[in-house]
Motif scaffolding. Structure first.
Motif, PDB file in Angstrom:
ATOM      1  N   GLU A 308      -4.458  -2.587   2.481  1.00  0.00           N
ATOM      2  CA  GLU A 308      -5.472  -2.814   1.459  1.00  0.00           C
ATOM      3  C   GLU A 308      -5.051  -2.074   0.190  1.00  0.00           C
ATOM      4  O   GLU A 308      -5.098  -0.846   0.139  1.00  0.00           O
ATOM      5  CB  GLU A 308      -6.824  -2.296   1.953  1.00  0.00           C
ATOM      6  CG  GLU A 308      -7.987  -2.634   1.050  1.00  0.00           C
ATOM      7  CD  GLU A 308      -9.306  -2.242   1.673  1.00  0.00           C
ATOM      8  OE1 GLU A 308     -10.128  -3.135   1.931  1.00  0.00           O
ATOM      9  OE2 GLU A 308      -9.498  -1.025   1.927  1.00  0.00           O
ATOM     10  N   SER A 310      -6.339  -1.483  -2.722  1.00  0.00           N
ATOM     11  CA  SER A 310      -7.296  -0.643  -3.448  1.00  0.00           C
ATOM     12  C   SER A 310      -7.473   0.735  -2.824  1.00  0.00           C
ATOM     13  O   SER A 310      -7.865   1.684  -3.502  1.00  0.00           O
ATOM     14  CB  SER A 310      -8.652  -1.343  -3.515  1.00  0.00           C
ATOM     15  OG  SER A 310      -9.180  -1.564  -2.213  1.00  0.00           O
ATOM     16  N   SER A 467       1.661  -3.857  -1.885  1.00  0.00           N
ATOM     17  CA  SER A 467       0.397  -3.181  -2.151  1.00  0.00           C
ATOM     18  C   SER A 467       0.437  -2.438  -3.477  1.00  0.00           C
ATOM     19  O   SER A 467      -0.535  -2.454  -4.251  1.00  0.00           O
ATOM     20  CB  SER A 467       0.099  -2.197  -1.006  1.00  0.00           C
ATOM     21  OG  SER A 467      -1.032  -1.408  -1.290  1.00  0.00           O
ATOM     22  N   ASN A 471      -1.804  -2.886  -6.871  1.00  0.00           N
ATOM     23  CA  ASN A 471      -2.631  -1.748  -7.285  1.00  0.00           C
ATOM     24  C   ASN A 471      -2.139  -1.093  -8.572  1.00  0.00           C
ATOM     25  O   ASN A 471      -2.707  -0.113  -9.019  1.00  0.00           O
ATOM     26  CB  ASN A 471      -2.648  -0.711  -6.151  1.00  0.00           C
ATOM     27  CG  ASN A 471      -3.640   0.396  -6.375  1.00  0.00           C
ATOM     28  OD1 ASN A 471      -4.839   0.151  -6.527  1.00  0.00           O
ATOM     29  ND2 ASN A 471      -3.159   1.629  -6.415  1.00  0.00           N
ATOM     30  N   ASP A 548      -7.527  -8.501  -1.760  1.00  0.00           N
ATOM     31  CA  ASP A 548      -7.259  -7.078  -1.549  1.00  0.00           C
ATOM     32  C   ASP A 548      -6.486  -6.864  -0.245  1.00  0.00           C
ATOM     33  O   ASP A 548      -6.727  -5.899   0.484  1.00  0.00           O
ATOM     34  CB  ASP A 548      -8.579  -6.293  -1.519  1.00  0.00           C
ATOM     35  CG  ASP A 548      -8.372  -4.801  -1.804  1.00  0.00           C
ATOM     36  OD1 ASP A 548      -7.291  -4.436  -2.318  1.00  0.00           O
ATOM     37  OD2 ASP A 548      -9.283  -4.010  -1.497  1.00  0.00           O
TER      38      ASP A 548
END
Length: 580
Positions: A308, A310, A467, A471, A548
């Motif tokens: 994920e 975030s 990721s 981000n 996400d």
């Protein structure tokens, strides 16, 4: 004669008797100690049992001697070191014994309470043992049981057992356990018993009686931390199990218990176990199920890691049985990442200012770059195209040429901005991201620029890259909520425009590049990769970002990125993923 027997130096006086008994115990000389008692057989059995139950780290001494009415008494002081290790538990106490002068001289009137503070006349035994708290739960991100402590039955098979009869009962619940596999394991064990399987309660219950009836088969029950859903399997569970065990051991209490003949126990001394909190993980059971199902049709070793962006939370870590045979490759296996590494090369080139996404560059079908002949897949030739198109179509010649112009450590630094090449210490998770060493020569930079040469990455490492792109920088990986990992270095901050430019180019990869097979997935961004290695078929890769969720798919010896793309499609189109 009377004066000699009663003199202070007489060997049969209570003081001397007590010292002899204590010295024999301190020397682990059971026979000598027992011979100084009125019942050597009973004393020998009791001393042996106490040593078996408590260990032999003990010091006995005579505390005092005296009289109790007409009886001569000896008070012993004992000090035990229990549990071993660097921090043993200490138990100190005193006991009283009666010394008697009989036909064979002075002896200790035998009673087990001479050794330890049993109740008078007890025939029980002593044991030192750890006491554990109520088992903590290991829960997924939704609070559902992920790992729980369960009772399992170990099936111990000796060389004399009828393996065909054992297999007839075990194979339906453990298909890999056969008569032949047990015979092979028994031969390797050189006469010792083997444990071919540990059965869950629901599997053991219907067949336990039949198994126990087979000569040479012994059933032993243990508690183990197992998945609540027996269908789930993941190398990520190994680290969580270790974390759970460490917490359980740290919270453990201890006791010395007196065990009566009927099996009842009385604590003589000890400390209560502490409470252990539940372990809340970031894992999403639904995505784990989807990832495992996506890999099921693949015969070669394959893995999927999902993160994920975030939060940096690990959502799922899956690998198939072929991968399991090689170890936790999803988290620590290192492979050339091929063209998925072009995300890093593109980032380095964009940060160097040598290109923008719209810079027009040549994409010839093959090109000799610094003595290394670099071909595109099947030598496709795009001519002059914008950089974003060269990226989406995975032009080796374009990216190789860009890499040559970069400083030797440019790719190393750019990779670290995405977490690749950074070692993380993460509670509950053991990982290796990869290695991107400086490329000192132009030829090395060509190889590195297309994810070959000395560049390596794990599936986890490439999922972390995806990721970090999503981000706009690394979110430290985390599998236990609130406990992110700590890297061994702090990379430079990623400029704010780089991620957005990469995301746009990765979207084009799906809509008009090498991943159009996934164009039905809304707003998916990705990068395919094929990586040569040795003389075998190339590895296949796909890294993607969907909402996400950032992920990497790896298929060993796939010969193309096709199998990785297909696995990604099964993962992304699954009911579990769409429900997220």
């Amino acid at each position: 004669m009377i004066l000699t027997a009663c003199g202070d130096s007489g060997p049969d006086q209570p003081q001397t008797l007590g010292e002899q008994f204590a010295n024999a115990l301190n020397s682990d000389d059971v026979g000598a100690a027992a011979a100084l008692t009125s019942d050597p057989a009973q004393a020998s059995a009791a001393i042996t049992q106490v040593y078996d139950g408590l260990g032999k780290e003990v010091q006995f001494s005579v505390d005092k001697t005296g009289k109790s009415g007409d009886d001569d008494t000896i008070t012993f002081a004992a000090s035990w070191k229990l549990g071993g290790g660097d921090s043993p538990k200490e138990w100190k106490y005193t006991t009283n014994a009666t010394a008697i002068d009989g036909a064979e001289g002075w002896r200790i009137s035998w009673d087990p309470s001479v050794l330890a503070p049993f109740e008078a006349g007890s025939t029980g035994s002593l044991v030192y043992r750890a006491t554990y708290p109520k088992p903590a739960r290991v829960a997924d991100s939704a609070g559902r049981d992920l790992l729980t402590q369960q009772v399992v039955t170990l099936v111990n098979v000796s060389p004399t057992a009828d393996t065909a009869a054992v297999a007839a009962l075990l194979t339906p619940v453990a298909p890999t356990v056969t008569a032949q596999s047990m015979q092979t394991d028994l031969a390797a064990a050189e006469g010792k018993p083997i444990t071919p399987v540990a059965l869950r309660e629901q599997d053991a219950a219907p067949i336990s009686a039949a198994l126990a009836a087979i000569p040479g088969v012994e059933l032993v029950q243990q508690t183990r931390l197992l998945t609540a859903d027996r269908a789930l399997t993941s190398p990520a569970f190994n680290g969580l199990s270790e974390l759970w065990q460490e917490a359980n051991d740290a919270a453990a209490g201890w006791e010395v218990a007196s065990i009566a003949p009927d099996g009842s126990a009385e604590r003589l001394i000890g400390e209560d176990a502490k409470t252990t909190p539940d372990i809340a993980t970031t894992l999403d059971t639904n995505l784990q199920v989807a990832a495992e199902a996506a890999l099921a049709p693949i015969q070669q070793p394959a893995a999927i890691v999902a993160i994920e962006p975030s939060t940096g939370g690990i959502l799922g870590v899956a690998q198939n049985a072929s991968a399991d045979a090689q170890g936790p490759i999803a988290l620590t296996g290192l492979y050339p990442p091929g063209s998925t590494f072009k995300t890093v090369t593109a980032s380095a080139a964009l940060q160097a200012g040598t290109v923008t996404p719209d810079t027009v560059l040549p994409c010839p079908g093959t090109e000799n770059i610094e003595g290394r002949q670099i071909p595109n897949d099947e030598n496709f030739d795009l001519g002059q195209v914008p950089f974003h198109t060269a990226f989406a179509r995975s032009c080796n010649t374009t990216l190789g040429r860009l890499a040559v112009a970069l400083p030797p450590d440019a790719l190393t630094k750019a990779a670290a901005q995405f977490g690749l090449g950074v070692d993380y210490v993460t509670p509950g998770l053991t990982t290796v991201t990869g290695s991107v060493p400086p490329a000192d020569t132009p030829a090395e930079r060509v190889e590195s620029g297309i994810g070959q040469g000395k560049v390596t990455a794990s599936p986890f490492g490439m999922a972390l890259v995806a990721s970090s792109i999503a981000n706009n920088g690394v979110s430290a990986p985390m599998i236990v909520q609130g406990k992110p990992g700590t890297g061994d270095k702090t990379p430079d901050q990623l400029p704010p425009n780089i991620s957005s430019e990469l995301l746009t180019m990765m979207r084009e990869t799906v809509t008009g590049g090498t991943a159009t097979i996934l164009n039905d997935i809304p707003d998916l961004r990705g990068k395919t990769g094929t990586a040569e290695h040795g003389n075998g078929p190339a590895h296949g890769w796909f890294v993607g970002i969907a909402g996400d969720v950032a992920f990497a798919v790896f298929v060993s010896d796939a010969d193309s990125s096709g199998p990785a793309l297909e696995a990604a499609g099964r993962f992304l189109r699954s009911e579990q993923f769409r429900a997220r």
